[in-house]
Design a protein around this motif. Sequence first.
Motif, PDB file in Angstrom:
ATOM      1  N   ILE A 119       1.163   4.054  -3.069  1.00  0.00           N
ATOM      2  CA  ILE A 119       0.815   5.465  -2.857  1.00  0.00           C
ATOM      3  C   ILE A 119       1.954   6.361  -3.332  1.00  0.00           C
TER       4      ILE A 119
ATOM      5  N   TYR B 138      -6.224  11.167  -2.806  1.00  0.00           N
ATOM      6  CA  TYR B 138      -5.445  11.734  -3.908  1.00  0.00           C
ATOM      7  C   TYR B 138      -6.271  11.854  -5.194  1.00  0.00           C
TER       8      TYR B 138
ATOM      9  N   LEU C  83      -5.920   5.465  -1.839  1.00  0.00           N
ATOM     10  CA  LEU C  83      -5.737   6.396  -2.956  1.00  0.00           C
ATOM     11  C   LEU C  83      -6.853   7.430  -3.066  1.00  0.00           C
TER      12      LEU C  83
ATOM     13  N   THR D 194       1.330   8.603  -6.666  1.00  0.00           N
ATOM     14  CA  THR D 194       0.846   9.956  -6.360  1.00  0.00           C
ATOM     15  C   THR D 194       1.921  10.992  -6.100  1.00  0.00           C
TER      16      THR D 194
ATOM     17  N   ARG E  69       0.833  -1.207   0.000  1.00  0.00           N
ATOM     18  CA  ARG E  69       0.000   0.000   0.000  1.00  0.00           C
ATOM     19  C   ARG E  69       0.866   1.255   0.000  1.00  0.00           C
TER      20      ARG E  69
END
Length: 415
Positions: A245, A282, A279, A249, A241
């Motif tokens: 990310i 974002y 997510l 992002t 995870r």
Amino acid sequence: MTTLVEIGQQAQAAATELALLKTTDKNAALQTMATELIAEEAAILAANELDLTVAETNGVRPAMLDRLKLDHERLVGMANGLQQVMQLPDPIGQAISGWQTENGLQIENVRVPLGVIGMIYEARPNVTVDAAGLTLKSGNAVILRGGKEAIKTNLALAGALQTGLRKAGLTANAVQLIADTSHETAQQLMQLTDYVDVLIPRGSSKFINFVVHNATVPVIETGAGNCHIYVDQNADLSMAREIIINAKTQRPSVCNAMEKLVVHEKVAAEFLPMIATALAPYHVELRGDAAACAILPEIVPATAEDWGTEYDDYIMAIKVVPDLNAAITHINRYNTHHSEAIITKDYAASQEFQRRINAAVVYTNASTRFTDGFEFGFGAEIGISTQKLHARGPMGLTALTSNQYHVYGNGQIRQ
């Protein structure tokens, strides 16, 4: 106005001069170039504001505006990049290998400059400075042709760099920027075989393919990044995870950003809701195959076109696979040979993934965002090569050299 042929002639003459420079002279010039960037900050940032205004008026996407935008911190970073190149070993004259033949000939294989390097790139002002620094340190002249979106910024940057060169007592023709951003001029540069030794394009996959198919000058393909992360059945899902990310992002407009998520079916039901939640802040648009959509009904069904698309945006497509082999097959079919990653606690799986994936950089348990010359310890980079010949991966100083054999004898003749 100076013609492209004249620019090529000037670059060729400059390359001859640069190839003979001492390391101390090159480093002194890099320092004055860095100093001039900071001294000209007001003019450079004003030029960048004009480019940004035009880009916004023309509807350029926010992620692409991020590539174009300069501020004090980024300009200082460019100047620091030149100073970091100063600290790197000078590759020119380095002995790659050496030996003596049976008849007494002493043979030495040494690094020499490529000569004149042409750079064609889109709205990335940092390329102007990175390319100038790396080519100078490696004894090459460079001809820069940036995109129209950044023309005012690039002219201001190139002007400061040339001032620095002149103050260091070197020819300003070591770094030349083509002011004409027309397609005709770009094509002419691609075919300037009498003066340009190698061409390095930076931009989208469509742009790079255009250069590759239209150039007669040898091309080093760089940059297009349809990068995947595969979450294996034995992955640490919390680690996965956090890596995703970051890879998706932190800066989605760059070529080492993650574009596709491939997930083993045994962990998909647990992991996909986890990553969708992570997510969401974002505002990443998720697209998925049938299996992913069954787990996340709210996401957009992926089309056949999605799998091969480099989004350069807050968009990510998800593919669920039955095993490692299917993941590798899918990635090798659609990737751009840039950077791929596996998240797993299974050493054997990581080794198989690294051996079989066709990419310049293959990661285990790390973000694809590390594919970068600075992160690899090369200082600035001139590009990330996605091909296999001459150079592959982040291209630092040694990638901008060729080799030459120096042979020493004492009268030997061949029988």
